[in-house]
Design a protein around this motif. Structure first.
Motif, mmCIF file in Angstrom:
data_model
loop_
_atom_site.group_PDB
_atom_site.id
_atom_site.type_symbol
_atom_site.label_atom_id
_atom_site.label_comp_id
_atom_site.label_asym_id
_atom_site.label_seq_id
_atom_site.Cartn_x
_atom_site.Cartn_y
_atom_site.Cartn_z
ATOM 1 N N CYS A 156 19.132 -32.766 65.129
ATOM 2 C CA CYS A 156 17.976 -32.573 64.243
ATOM 3 C C CYS A 156 17.351 -33.914 63.915
ATOM 4 O O CYS A 156 18.060 -34.907 63.710
ATOM 5 C CB CYS A 156 18.393 -31.888 62.932
ATOM 6 S SG CYS A 156 18.872 -30.168 63.101
ATOM 7 N N GLN A 158 15.818 -36.095 61.228
ATOM 8 C CA GLN A 158 15.835 -36.118 59.764
ATOM 9 C C GLN A 158 15.011 -37.283 59.235
ATOM 10 O O GLN A 158 15.009 -38.368 59.817
ATOM 11 C CB GLN A 158 17.276 -36.238 59.248
ATOM 12 C CG GLN A 158 18.127 -35.004 59.516
ATOM 13 C CD GLN A 158 19.477 -35.068 58.818
ATOM 14 O OE1 GLN A 158 20.497 -35.270 59.466
ATOM 15 N NE2 GLN A 158 19.489 -34.880 57.500
ATOM 16 N N ASP A 159 14.304 -37.031 58.127
ATOM 17 C CA ASP A 159 13.650 -38.124 57.414
ATOM 18 C C ASP A 159 14.140 -38.211 55.975
ATOM 19 O O ASP A 159 13.679 -39.033 55.196
ATOM 20 C CB ASP A 159 12.124 -37.994 57.465
ATOM 21 C CG ASP A 159 11.620 -36.684 56.871
ATOM 22 O OD1 ASP A 159 12.414 -35.985 56.204
ATOM 23 O OD2 ASP A 159 10.436 -36.366 57.063
ATOM 24 N N ARG A 160 15.083 -37.349 55.642
ATOM 25 C CA ARG A 160 15.790 -37.405 54.370
ATOM 26 C C ARG A 160 17.045 -36.536 54.507
ATOM 27 O O ARG A 160 17.207 -35.816 55.483
ATOM 28 C CB ARG A 160 14.915 -36.938 53.197
ATOM 29 C CG ARG A 160 14.358 -35.537 53.324
ATOM 30 C CD ARG A 160 13.463 -35.205 52.122
ATOM 31 N NE ARG A 160 13.050 -33.813 52.104
ATOM 32 C CZ ARG A 160 11.970 -33.339 52.701
ATOM 33 N NH1 ARG A 160 11.177 -34.183 53.381
ATOM 34 N NH2 ARG A 160 11.650 -32.061 52.633
ATOM 35 N N ASP A 162 18.163 -33.874 52.997
ATOM 36 C CA ASP A 162 18.126 -32.410 52.865
ATOM 37 C C ASP A 162 17.030 -31.781 53.719
ATOM 38 O O ASP A 162 16.454 -30.744 53.360
ATOM 39 C CB ASP A 162 17.945 -32.006 51.393
ATOM 40 C CG ASP A 162 16.680 -32.590 50.773
ATOM 41 O OD1 ASP A 162 15.996 -33.392 51.452
ATOM 42 O OD2 ASP A 162 16.374 -32.239 49.618
ATOM 43 N N HIS A 163 16.761 -32.390 54.848
ATOM 44 C CA HIS A 163 15.688 -31.897 55.718
ATOM 45 C C HIS A 163 16.039 -32.253 57.151
ATOM 46 O O HIS A 163 16.555 -33.328 57.432
ATOM 47 C CB HIS A 163 14.359 -32.567 55.310
ATOM 48 C CG HIS A 163 13.219 -32.275 56.231
ATOM 49 N ND1 HIS A 163 12.909 -33.070 57.316
ATOM 50 C CD2 HIS A 163 12.305 -31.281 56.226
ATOM 51 C CE1 HIS A 163 11.847 -32.575 57.940
ATOM 52 N NE2 HIS A 163 11.477 -31.492 57.297
ATOM 53 N N ILE A 165 14.634 -31.164 61.364
ATOM 54 C CA ILE A 165 13.958 -30.333 62.358
ATOM 55 C C ILE A 165 14.812 -30.294 63.624
ATOM 56 O O ILE A 165 15.148 -31.340 64.193
ATOM 57 C CB ILE A 165 12.558 -30.885 62.669
ATOM 58 C CG1 ILE A 165 11.674 -30.782 61.413
ATOM 59 C CG2 ILE A 165 11.919 -30.127 63.827
ATOM 60 C CD1 ILE A 165 10.317 -31.432 61.563
ATOM 61 N N ASP A 182 12.294 -26.757 60.498
ATOM 62 C CA ASP A 182 13.221 -27.330 59.535
ATOM 63 C C ASP A 182 14.327 -26.308 59.260
ATOM 64 O O ASP A 182 14.083 -25.266 58.640
ATOM 65 C CB ASP A 182 12.488 -27.688 58.242
ATOM 66 C CG ASP A 182 13.410 -28.226 57.158
ATOM 67 O OD1 ASP A 182 14.583 -28.503 57.454
ATOM 68 O OD2 ASP A 182 12.947 -28.362 56.005
ATOM 69 N N THR A 184 16.889 -26.463 57.311
ATOM 70 C CA THR A 184 17.242 -26.301 55.902
ATOM 71 C C THR A 184 16.299 -25.314 55.224
ATOM 72 O O THR A 184 16.715 -24.526 54.369
ATOM 73 C CB THR A 184 17.209 -27.645 55.158
ATOM 74 O OG1 THR A 184 15.939 -28.276 55.353
ATOM 75 C CG2 THR A 184 18.296 -28.560 55.652
ATOM 76 N N GLN A 185 15.034 -25.338 55.595
ATOM 77 C CA GLN A 185 14.079 -24.397 55.019
ATOM 78 C C GLN A 185 14.371 -22.981 55.489
ATOM 79 O O GLN A 185 14.313 -22.020 54.706
ATOM 80 C CB GLN A 185 12.646 -24.784 55.392
ATOM 81 C CG GLN A 185 11.581 -23.924 54.711
ATOM 82 C CD GLN A 185 11.648 -24.014 53.202
ATOM 83 O OE1 GLN A 185 11.572 -25.103 52.627
ATOM 84 N NE2 GLN A 185 11.819 -22.881 52.531
#
Length: 473
Positions: A156, A158-160, A162-163, A165, A182, A184-185
């Motif tokens: 995935c 990630q840019d943080r 809790d996120h 893609i 995403d 997590t979404q």
């Protein structure tokens, strides 16, 4: 281990020494070849740190620094792995102590291909059932909203913390409408639909979790590795050595966990790995052709299939199972990698355990010569896997320039934990690559990265005040 080192082939067998040498040549890695793989691997790791979109993506995990060992509290961890869905309640007691309660749910092949939203609904429903049971037992308070680490062991971006893609599915998954989204979404939507009271705090790759959990109990750990259904590695890199992150304003001396996703090494290029025609067949008939080249040579999902393809070739050539019904071996992936482990463990003179593998699962009677050959072939395939894995580990050690000081590598997964001699073959590989200095690199069983590691990262995240890029600083 060739047959010359165990038992000799019985007389009048179609299995000749020339045939054995053929497979020894195909699957044996020389130290020279291993060192050339390591050099290519190092350059691949560097490219992944320099630019986004590389074959080995070197994904920043946004887990900063190391755990203190004093994290405390109750945390949930949900692990969507290659074989099972696992739900854990982790209690961190401080001082490096912890307790885990868990439940596993076997994933079916159908679930690995169903609509993405249905997969996450299954995850949410399983978590809800686990929480209801824990509340009924009084393990957790009813209505308590616990922080949760979501272990999602697929690449995935990630840019943080809790996120993330999903870049691509691996390990045989192919659920539609998840890649490019995403995760997590998607999971949060399912949690809301099922009214599950949790706070989704951190998205964690199991390899990153293994790195953090192993460092929690053994501070000499510098690298975390998974060698099971899939394969991967993670380590901590200085942000100053990650050029693609230079615009984020993070101090250069900050340590950032990197999820390598090294299973993709040599994909598309096919210049460095000594792939056989069996590897090529597996690649082209997989649900992701031309991807995960390194993983397809190493991981537990594929070793049994490599073995089966060799058997099919020898059946077609009239070398083994003459006059026997071998139709049960026609099904792809019907020969479990665990059988290779079983065959290598068979120390009986007549190799009676191997007799059972073929008679019970495939209704095939075997000759002693066939069984001797199968044990040797399993050893060749398993040894190649371990030596290739040591190439990946050596590349990270070389990239970090920590060979002289040495380090410990935390490794989790069924190959490392259960395959006989796999650990020793890794160490032999490291010595073949580095010489005597290779002994400075030791391995140990990684603490539970998908459970303990995910919970520790959730705890690290929860205790930080900043909510931007410096969530874990």
């Amino acid at each position: 281990m060739s047959l010359d080192n165990t038992q000799s082939i019985v007389e009048d067998s179609p299995i000749t020494s020339e045939l054995i040498q053929k497979y020894e040549k195909l699957f044996t890695l020389t130290p020279e070849k291993m060192r050339s793989i390591v050099d290519a691997f190092v350059e691949t790791l560097k490219r992944g740190l320099e630019q986004y979109g590389q074959v080995v993506p070197m994904i920043p995990a946004f887990v900063f620094g190391w755990p203190t060992g004093e994290e405390t509290g109750d945390y949930l961890a949900l692990d969507l792995g290659g074989t099972n869905l696992r739900v854990c309640l982790v209690t961190l007691s401080g001082g490096g102590k912890f307790d885990i309660k868990q439940k596993k749910y076997r994933l079916t092949e159908e679930q690995k291909q169903m609509e993405g939203s249905l997969l996450f609904d299954f995850c949410a429903d399983s978590l809800s059932a686990f929480l209801e049971s824990a509340q009924a037992e009084g393990t957790i308070k009813a209505g308590a909203e616990l922080p949760m680490g979501f272990t999602f062991s697929y690449p995935c971006q990630q840019d943080r913390i809790d996120h993330g893609i999903l870049i691509r599915w691996t390990k045989g998954f192919g659920n539609p409408n998840v890649e490019g989204f995403d995760v997590t979404q998607l999971f949060a939507d399912s949690l809301k639909k099922h009214n599950v009271p949790v706070s989704l705090t951190a998205l964690v790759n199991d390899t990153t979790g293994a790195l953090i959990a192993s460092h929690y109990t053994n501070p000499r750990t510098r690298i975390g590795v998974i060698l099971g259904t899939g394969c991967n590695a993670a380590y901590a890199e200085r942000v100053g050595n990650i050029p693609k992150m230079k615009d984020l304003g993070i101090p250069d001396d900050t340590l950032m966990s990197i999820n390598c996703e090294w299973g993709a090494f040599d994909s598309f290029e096919h210049k460095h790995l000594p792939r056989t025609k069996y590897d090529e067949i597996i690649d082209l008939t997989s649900n992701k052709p031309h991807e995960q080249a390194f993983e397809k040579c190493i991981s537990g999902r594929y070793l049994g299939e490599i073995f089966r393809l060799v058997m099919k070739e020898l059946i077609d050539e009239g070398v083994i199972f003459l006059g026997k019904d071998t139709s049960k071996l026609n099904e792809e992936y019907c020969f479990d990698t665990a059988y290779l482990s079983t065959m290598e463990s068979d120390m009986t003179p007549e190799l009676l355990t191997i007799v059972s593998v073929f008679s019970q699962h495939y209704k095939i009677e075997t000759t002693l010569a066939e069984r001797q050959f199968f044990k040797a072939l399993a050893n060749l395939i398993g040894t190649r896997s371990a030596r290739l894995a040591s190439c990946g580990m050596a590349a990270i050690v070389k990239k970090l320039d920590i060979l002289d000081e040495g380090c410990s590598i935390g490794i989790d997964g069924s190959l490392y934990d259960m395959y006989p001699g796999f650990k020793e073959r890794i160490h032999e590989g490291l010595t073949d690559i580095f010489g005597e200095k290779g002994k400075n690199v030791v391995t140990h069983h990684a603490e539970d990265g998908s459970g303990l590691g995910s919970a520790i990262i959730a705890a690290m995240t929860k205790t930080r005040k900043d909510k931007g890029f410096f969530t874990n600083l």
